[in-house]
Design a protein around this motif. Sequence first.
Motif, PDB file in Angstrom:
ATOM      1  N   VAL A 202       0.969  -1.180  -0.019  1.00 15.24           N
ATOM      2  CA  VAL A 202      -0.030   0.122  -0.025  1.00 15.24           C
ATOM      3  C   VAL A 202       0.811   1.280   0.054  1.00 15.24           C
ATOM      4  CG1 VAL A 202      -1.814   1.219   1.213  1.00 15.24           C
ATOM      5  CG2 VAL A 202      -1.937  -1.334   1.326  1.00 15.24           C
ATOM      6  N   ARG A 203       0.865   2.043  -1.151  1.00 15.86           N
ATOM      7  CA  ARG A 203       1.970   3.094  -1.469  1.00 15.86           C
ATOM      8  C   ARG A 203       1.847   4.220  -0.303  1.00 15.86           C
ATOM      9  NH1 ARG A 203      -0.510   2.742  -6.030  1.00 15.86           N
ATOM     10  NH2 ARG A 203      -1.144   4.907  -5.688  1.00 15.86           N
ATOM     11  N   LYS A 204       3.023   4.466   0.441  1.00 18.93           N
ATOM     12  CA  LYS A 204       2.868   5.626   1.244  1.00 18.93           C
ATOM     13  C   LYS A 204       4.516   6.091   0.879  1.00 18.93           C
ATOM     14  CE  LYS A 204       0.851   3.220   5.182  1.00 18.93           C
ATOM     15  NZ  LYS A 204       1.283   2.050   4.796  1.00 18.93           N
ATOM     16  N   ALA A 205       4.422   7.393   0.522  1.00 15.13           N
ATOM     17  CA  ALA A 205       5.765   7.937   0.010  1.00 15.13           C
ATOM     18  C   ALA A 205       6.923   7.809   0.920  1.00 15.13           C
ATOM     19  CB  ALA A 205       5.503   9.419  -0.529  1.00 15.13           C
ATOM     20  N   ARG A 206       6.888   8.071   2.035  1.00 18.94           N
ATOM     21  CA  ARG A 206       7.716   8.038   3.203  1.00 18.94           C
ATOM     22  C   ARG A 206       8.557   7.007   2.936  1.00 18.94           C
ATOM     23  NH1 ARG A 206       7.700   8.683   8.393  1.00 18.94           N
ATOM     24  NH2 ARG A 206       5.465   8.174   8.369  1.00 18.94           N
ATOM     25  N   THR A 207       7.687   5.855   3.081  1.00 22.81           N
ATOM     26  CA  THR A 207       8.479   4.378   3.538  1.00 22.81           C
ATOM     27  C   THR A 207       8.414   3.446   2.265  1.00 22.81           C
ATOM     28  OG1 THR A 207       6.088   3.380   4.095  1.00 22.81           O
ATOM     29  CG2 THR A 207       7.449   4.500   5.859  1.00 22.81           C
ATOM     30  N   PHE A 208       8.053   4.029   1.020  1.00 20.79           N
ATOM     31  CA  PHE A 208       7.989   3.230  -0.248  1.00 20.79           C
ATOM     32  C   PHE A 208       9.158   2.449  -0.234  1.00 20.79           C
ATOM     33  CE2 PHE A 208       7.479   2.569  -4.786  1.00 20.79           C
ATOM     34  CZ  PHE A 208       6.268   1.832  -4.558  1.00 20.79           C
ATOM     35  N   GLY A 209      10.540   2.951  -0.310  1.00 19.49           N
ATOM     36  CA  GLY A 209      11.614   2.155  -0.467  1.00 19.49           C
ATOM     37  C   GLY A 209      11.716   1.040   0.355  1.00 19.49           C
ATOM     38  N   ARG A 210      11.672   1.246   1.669  1.00 18.97           N
ATOM     39  CA  ARG A 210      11.580  -0.033   2.635  1.00 18.97           C
ATOM     40  C   ARG A 210      10.652  -0.794   2.368  1.00 18.97           C
ATOM     41  NH1 ARG A 210      10.847   2.679   7.668  1.00 18.97           N
ATOM     42  NH2 ARG A 210      10.912   4.772   6.842  1.00 18.97           N
ATOM     43  N   ASP A 211       9.339  -0.441   1.982  1.00 20.07           N
ATOM     44  CA  ASP A 211       8.262  -1.204   1.712  1.00 20.07           C
ATOM     45  C   ASP A 211       8.551  -2.249   0.595  1.00 20.07           C
ATOM     46  OD1 ASP A 211       7.126  -0.345   4.071  1.00 20.07           O
ATOM     47  OD2 ASP A 211       5.598   0.990   3.045  1.00 20.07           O
ATOM     48  N   LEU A 212       9.209  -1.639  -0.495  1.00 19.10           N
ATOM     49  CA  LEU A 212       9.529  -2.572  -1.644  1.00 19.10           C
ATOM     50  C   LEU A 212      10.443  -3.546  -1.033  1.00 19.10           C
ATOM     51  CD1 LEU A 212       9.952  -0.198  -4.819  1.00 19.10           C
ATOM     52  CD2 LEU A 212       7.847  -1.579  -3.877  1.00 19.10           C
ATOM     53  N   ASP A 213      11.452  -3.078  -0.224  1.00 20.95           N
ATOM     54  CA  ASP A 213      12.382  -4.117   0.058  1.00 20.95           C
ATOM     55  C   ASP A 213      12.086  -5.266   0.804  1.00 20.95           C
ATOM     56  OD1 ASP A 213      14.611  -2.547  -1.054  1.00 20.95           O
ATOM     57  OD2 ASP A 213      14.925  -1.386   0.923  1.00 20.95           O
ATOM     58  N   THR A 214      10.852  -4.998   1.752  1.00 16.68           N
ATOM     59  CA  THR A 214      10.344  -6.033   2.516  1.00 16.68           C
ATOM     60  C   THR A 214       9.539  -6.920   1.563  1.00 16.68           C
ATOM     61  OG1 THR A 214       9.887  -4.558   4.169  1.00 16.68           O
ATOM     62  CG2 THR A 214       8.523  -6.363   4.433  1.00 16.68           C
ATOM     63  N   ALA A 215       8.811  -6.192   0.706  1.00 20.32           N
ATOM     64  CA  ALA A 215       8.029  -7.210  -0.499  1.00 20.32           C
ATOM     65  C   ALA A 215       8.831  -8.142  -0.926  1.00 20.32           C
ATOM     66  CB  ALA A 215       7.292  -6.358  -1.460  1.00 20.32           C
ATOM     67  N   LEU A 216      10.066  -7.482  -1.532  1.00 19.50           N
ATOM     68  CA  LEU A 216      11.153  -8.346  -2.408  1.00 19.50           C
ATOM     69  C   LEU A 216      11.672  -9.375  -1.370  1.00 19.50           C
ATOM     70  CD1 LEU A 216      13.218  -5.442  -3.983  1.00 19.50           C
ATOM     71  CD2 LEU A 216      12.009  -7.380  -5.283  1.00 19.50           C
ATOM     72  N   ALA A 217      11.925  -9.220  -0.261  1.00 15.08           N
ATOM     73  CA  ALA A 217      12.560 -10.350   0.551  1.00 15.08           C
ATOM     74  C   ALA A 217      11.701 -11.198   0.721  1.00 15.08           C
ATOM     75  CB  ALA A 217      12.965  -9.434   1.915  1.00 15.08           C
TER      76      ALA A 217
END
Length: 353
Positions: A202-217
Motif C-alpha cells: 500500500v503506497r506511502k511516499a515516506r516508507t515506499f523504498g523500505r516497503d519494496l525491500d520488505t516485499a522483495l525479501a
Amino acid sequence: MAPRDVWRIDRAGTLSRLTRRTEDLPPPGAGEARIAVRAVGLNFADIFACLGLYSATPAGSFVPGLEFAGVVEALGPRETHSDTVPAVREGDAVVGLTRFGGYATAINAPLALLRPVRPGWSHAEAVSLPAQGLTAWYGLVALGAVGRGDVVLLHSAAGGVGLHALAILHALGARPIATVGSESKRQWLVKHRGLAPHHIVVRKARTFGRDLDTALAASGATGFDVVFDAVSGPYFMPGYERLNAEGRLVVYGAADFMSRGTRPNYLRLAAGYLRRPRLDPLQMMSANRSVMAFNLIWLWDRLDRLAAGYDALDALITAPPLVGRQFPFADAHDAMRHLQSGESVGKVVLDVA
Ligand SMILES: NC(=O)c1ccc[n+]([C@@H]2O[C@H](COP(=O)([O-])OP(=O)(O)OC[C@H]3O[C@@H](n4cnc5c(N)ncnc54)[C@H](OP(=O)(O)O)[C@@H]3O)[C@@H](O)[C@H]2O)c1
C-alpha cells in the motif's frame, strides 16, 4: 443524418464544461460502420484530456472517449479488400477503439478498428478490454519483454490496466509485486486475485523504498526485472533503484499528478513537474538498466501492430474482464468522478440504454 447524444467539451480545462448534447451523425463513410453504442469504456486519459493535461487531446471542441461496444447498424461503401479489415455485417456485436469521440450513443468507426465481441461476453465486459488490455500488453510484452519467473513491480494493480496486467503476468508465469493506494484494495487483490498479502504494497511516499525491500525479501528476490509505472512522482525512483541488471522500467502515466477537483491543481502540477525524476544515461549504462515510455494512442494509426496486439490479447486474456462499476450514460460526470477518486476497482463503464 441520424440523431445521437454525446458528451462534448468545447474547450479543455475543467470537467464542468463537459455537457450532454443531441447532434446529427452523418452516414458512415467508406470503410466505416455506424455502431449503436451499448457500453462506453472510461479511461483515466479521458479525465486528463478534459482537464487539458493530455498531449494527444484535439484542439477546440471534442467528445472524449477512446472505446465503445455496440451493434453494427449500417455500413458505409466498402473499400478495397484488406487483410487488416475484419469482415463485419449489420447486426454484429462489436467492440472498437476511437481516437476520441467514444462518449456517444452512436458512432461511425473505421472497420479496421473493430473486433467482434467475444462469445459469452457482455458489451460492458467487451469494452473493458481494448485500451487498457492493449496498454498492459504493449508495456509488459512488446516493450518490457517480461519472461517466466521475472519479478515485476506493478503499480495500481487493482485498476483497469492493472487487472489486465496481472492476468498477463499470470499467463506468462511472471511474479508480480503489486502496489495499490489503499488497504481495501490490498484485501480485494488477496481475496479475488489470490495474491499473497506480503506481495502487495500500500503506497506511502515516506516508507515506499523500505516497503519494496520488505516485499522483495518476502518473494525471495533482490530486485525487479521489470517495473511497470503509471503513478510516477515519489514512487518512480525507488522502483528504478531496485531494478536488477538488465532491468526495464516502462513508464506509461503519471497518475500522481491527478488532483481530485474539476480543474487542474496548477500548484500541485508545478511541484510535481519540478520534482520529476531525472536520470543520467551514463549511470544507466553502467548499471545496465533501461527506461522506456509510450503513449498507446500511437497504435491507433499502426493497424498492423494493433492487430498483433489484439491477437496477443486473445491468447493472454481469456476470462471476461472485471467491470467494477456501471453508470447510466446520463451520469457521465459521476462515472468520471468515481474514476478520478482513485477508489475504483476494475473497469468503469457507461451503459447506453
Ligand atoms: N501511456 C498510455 O498509453 C496509457 C494508456 C492507458 C492508461 N494509461 C495510464 O495508466 C494508468 C491507469 O489507467 P486506467 O485507465 O487503467 O485507470 P485505473 O488504474 O483504473 O485508475 C487510476 C488509478 O490510479 C491510481 N492513482 C494514483 N495516484 C492517483 C491520484 N492522485 N488520483 C487518482 N488516482 C490515482 C489509483 O489506483 P491506486 O491508488 O490503487 O494505485 C486509481 O485507481 C493511468 O495513469 C493512465 O493515465 C496510460
